[in-house]
Design a protein around this motif. Structure first.
Motif, PDB file in Angstrom:
ATOM      1  N   TRP A 144      20.453  25.369  -0.153  1.00  0.00           N
ATOM      2  CA  TRP A 144      20.396  25.917   1.205  1.00  0.00           C
ATOM      3  C   TRP A 144      19.439  27.107   1.267  1.00  0.00           C
ATOM      4  O   TRP A 144      18.628  27.214   2.193  1.00  0.00           O
ATOM      5  CB  TRP A 144      21.797  26.321   1.642  1.00  0.00           C
ATOM      6  N   LEU A 145      19.513  28.001   0.278  1.00  0.00           N
ATOM      7  CA  LEU A 145      18.588  29.136   0.237  1.00  0.00           C
ATOM      8  C   LEU A 145      17.145  28.659   0.057  1.00  0.00           C
ATOM      9  O   LEU A 145      16.218  29.205   0.666  1.00  0.00           O
ATOM     10  CB  LEU A 145      18.980  30.084  -0.902  1.00  0.00           C
ATOM     11  N   THR A 146      16.952  27.640  -0.770  1.00  0.00           N
ATOM     12  CA  THR A 146      15.605  27.104  -0.990  1.00  0.00           C
ATOM     13  C   THR A 146      15.045  26.486   0.285  1.00  0.00           C
ATOM     14  O   THR A 146      13.859  26.642   0.593  1.00  0.00           O
ATOM     15  CB  THR A 146      15.629  26.046  -2.111  1.00  0.00           C
ATOM     16  N   ALA A 147      15.893  25.794   1.043  1.00  0.00           N
ATOM     17  CA  ALA A 147      15.439  25.191   2.293  1.00  0.00           C
ATOM     18  C   ALA A 147      14.938  26.248   3.271  1.00  0.00           C
ATOM     19  O   ALA A 147      13.993  26.017   4.035  1.00  0.00           O
ATOM     20  CB  ALA A 147      16.573  24.385   2.926  1.00  0.00           C
ATOM     21  N   ASP A 148      15.545  27.429   3.228  1.00  0.00           N
ATOM     22  CA  ASP A 148      15.158  28.492   4.151  1.00  0.00           C
ATOM     23  C   ASP A 148      14.053  29.399   3.606  1.00  0.00           C
ATOM     24  O   ASP A 148      13.205  29.876   4.367  1.00  0.00           O
ATOM     25  CB  ASP A 148      16.375  29.347   4.504  1.00  0.00           C
ATOM     26  N   LEU A 177      28.847  22.014  -8.248  1.00  0.00           N
ATOM     27  CA  LEU A 177      28.179  21.369  -7.120  1.00  0.00           C
ATOM     28  C   LEU A 177      28.069  22.300  -5.912  1.00  0.00           C
ATOM     29  O   LEU A 177      27.031  22.365  -5.253  1.00  0.00           O
ATOM     30  CB  LEU A 177      28.936  20.100  -6.730  1.00  0.00           C
ATOM     31  N   VAL A 178      29.133  23.034  -5.622  1.00  0.00           N
ATOM     32  CA  VAL A 178      29.110  23.941  -4.469  1.00  0.00           C
ATOM     33  C   VAL A 178      28.080  25.044  -4.676  1.00  0.00           C
ATOM     34  O   VAL A 178      27.314  25.382  -3.755  1.00  0.00           O
ATOM     35  CB  VAL A 178      30.515  24.544  -4.241  1.00  0.00           C
ATOM     36  N   GLY A 221      27.477  19.834  -1.006  1.00  0.00           N
ATOM     37  CA  GLY A 221      28.350  20.996  -0.917  1.00  0.00           C
ATOM     38  C   GLY A 221      29.764  20.706  -0.465  1.00  0.00           C
ATOM     39  O   GLY A 221      30.659  21.532  -0.677  1.00  0.00           O
ATOM     40  N   VAL A 222      29.997  19.530   0.153  1.00  0.00           N
ATOM     41  CA  VAL A 222      31.321  19.247   0.702  1.00  0.00           C
ATOM     42  C   VAL A 222      31.892  17.924   0.181  1.00  0.00           C
ATOM     43  O   VAL A 222      32.969  17.897  -0.425  1.00  0.00           O
ATOM     44  CB  VAL A 222      31.281  19.214   2.252  1.00  0.00           C
ATOM     45  N   VAL A 223      31.164  16.825   0.404  1.00  0.00           N
ATOM     46  CA  VAL A 223      31.726  15.503   0.148  1.00  0.00           C
ATOM     47  C   VAL A 223      31.996  15.272  -1.333  1.00  0.00           C
ATOM     48  O   VAL A 223      33.119  14.906  -1.732  1.00  0.00           O
ATOM     49  CB  VAL A 223      30.791  14.400   0.700  1.00  0.00           C
TER      50      VAL A 223
END
Length: 533
Positions: A497-501, A489-490, A393-395
């Protein structure tokens, strides 16, 4: 001890206290016999009061005992079938094999003008051949995943490696453009087996908390191949015919074939083909079709978590191929380079990044898993996904923006794009082990199909990126094209992130719907049978 505990600890747990007759016999025993009986009672007491190691039925005589550390899970005994050194040999062999299909997808890029001249065609037609290569890399997982689950890993890999060698010879000797297209597509179809079945092998032999590290080494081949392919191809085509690129590929494939036959054992815990024994031929054919039907792979995308993981992997592969494909068209004119091998030097930067990331990305994924196990007290497959959020998401988006706009605005000279290409290469190895391992962890019994689905979707995006990059860059410039890749990518990172939660809840909801449909179908069948009777 409850009945559940008895089943968990093994058949010896059912042994009861010594009977009175046994005690009388011990009273009459000699001192030596009495000492032995005392030892037996001590062992028996330990069995009743502590957890002790029971080897799974798949273990062999040389299997090392698995340490029951804080990350031990019931059933981990199945991963002790091979010694640590044997596992390293397996992973090294698979990594070499996984190098072949991806390097074949990009090594010919450095020779594109020479291939166009040989077949008297155009650069656009040549671009179509590369896109079709990636399309067939995307289609083949629909077949290789189910095949590996049905017939086992070893001979599926052996068959694909041998045929990959043959089709590489065909690509080297192709007399016209049509035969070149055919052999390239067949090579792509066979070569993807290394990626699909190889990933399943990693899941067969490593515990969940160890898979990230193993995947990091395995995936190094799949990523270093596309990056170093154009560099190697550029060196070859500068001094000899472009056909020698495929002769080199043939030699490497022959080595891989021998390595698979002699170094890769069968690792699958249960091949479906064993369930066919004793069945009538009609029933065997019916079961085989249900197992080998490509729809088995596609239907898994009804699970939102698997769809998101596939799209996230696709954003990374889109980024990789849309970055690597146009290097000779974009950077050679930007820096006034004329020789193919000079343009090929730019591919070393991401290639070195992938290599460096190999040492850290997989280990980081395993470290994050262990951190969440300590936090929760148990392992949840989605927790692994937290390890790739920053990189995805960043690099990598930041690297793409810097790369694209520095080239577009002609600032920073050669060092700036080289540095950001290296950094994004490292960052990708912090993403792929996490996503690939998640596909195995989340559905261990269907690991072949789940991994196949992930590669199915990612290589269609790779084909789109490879085919679209040059025309789109010509239309809007490399800066805006890199911005599109960064935005993809973002958005993918947000989905991860939603899947992780929430991924666990999504899985449970789909499983519940499937079970309800199954029960409804069973009830309807029973009603029909009752009506007939």
């Amino acid at each position: 001890m409850t009945g559940h505990d008895s089943e968990k600890f093994g058949p010896e747990s059912h042994q009861t206290a010594l009977e009175p007759t046994d005690v009388i016999q011990m009273d009459k025993a000699t001192p030596a016999q009495q000492s032995q009986n005392d030892t037996d009672r001590d062992i028996e007491s330990q069995r009743h009061t502590s957890l002790y190691q029971i080897h799974s039925h798949v273990s062999t005589h040389d299997s090392p005992p698995i340490p029951q550390d804080e990350h031990y899970e019931t059933g981990d005994e199945i991963y002790t079938k091979f010694t640590p050194n044997r596992k390293k040999v397996i992973v090294a062999t698979l990594s070499f094999c996984s190098f072949l299909a991806p390097i074949s997808s990009t090594s010919i890029l450095a020779a594109s003008p020479e291939v166009v001249e040989t077949y008297d065609t155009t650069a656009d037609i040549f671009g179509v051949s590369n896109a079709l290569y990636l399309v067939f890399m995307g289609l083949s997982p629909l077949f290789w995943g189910p095949l590996g689950q049905t017939y086992g890993r070893k001979w599926t890999l052996a068959w694909s490696s041998i045929t990959f060698t043959g089709f590489s010879i065909g690509s080297a000797l192709a007399p016209d453009l049509a035969s070149y297209f055919v052999f390239r597509m067949l090579t792509a179809f066979q070569g993807t087996s290394f990626l699909i079945v190889g990933a399943s092998v990693i899941g067969d032999i490593y515990r969940p908390v160890e898979r990230g590290t193993a995947y990091g080494w395995f995936l190094s081949g799949t990523l270093i191949g596309p990056a170093l392919g154009p560099f190697i191809g550029g060196i070859i085509v500068t001094w000899v015919s472009w056909r020698n690129i495929f002769w080199l590929q043939t030699a490497l494939a022959a080595v891989a074939s021998a390595a698979v036959v002699f170094l890769i054992p069968e690792t699958i815990h249960h091949a479906r083909k064993s369930d066919l024994e004793g069945l009538p031929r009609k029933e065997q054919a019916k079961k085989l079709w249900s197992w080998l039907n490509p729809w088995r792979v596609v239907v898994l995308f009804r699970y939102p978590n698997l769809l998101v993981a596939g799209i996230a992997s696709s954003s990374l592969v889109w980024n990789m191929y849309s970055l690597l494909t146009p290097v000779r068209y974009v950077l050679n004119p930007r820096f006034g380079l004329s020789s193919p091998w000079q343009g090929g030097l730019f591919y070393i930067a991401p290639g070195c990044g992938y290599l460096v990331g190999t040492f850290f990305g997989g280990k980081w994924a395993d470290r994050v898993v262990k951190k969440w196990i300590k936090k929760r007290g148990r392992r949840v497959p989605e927790d692994r996904l937290h390890s790739c959020l920053t990189a995805m998401g960043v690099v990598i988006p930041a690297c793409m923006l810097i790369y694209g706009w520095s080239v577009e605005k002609e600032v920073g000279g050669i060092p700036l794009p080289v540095i950001v290409m290296f950094i994004q290469g490292v960052a990708q190895l912090f993403c792929f082990p996490s996503l690939n391992t998640y596909c195995v962890d989340v559905m261990q019994s269907k690991s072949g199909e789940v991994v196949a689905g992930n590669y199915f979707i990612r290589y269609f995006f790779a084909a789109a990126g490879s085919a679209a990059c040059v025309p789109v860059i010509d239309a809007i410039g490399v800066g805006w094209f890199s911005t599109i890749s960064a935005a993809f990518l973002v958005c993918s990172a947000a989905g991860v992130w939603l899947t992780a939660d929430y991924g666990g809840r999504w899985r449970e909801a789909i499983d519940q719907k499937i079970e309800e449909k199954r029960e409804q179908k069973t009830q309807e069948t029973e009603v029909k049978q009752n009506e007939k009777s």
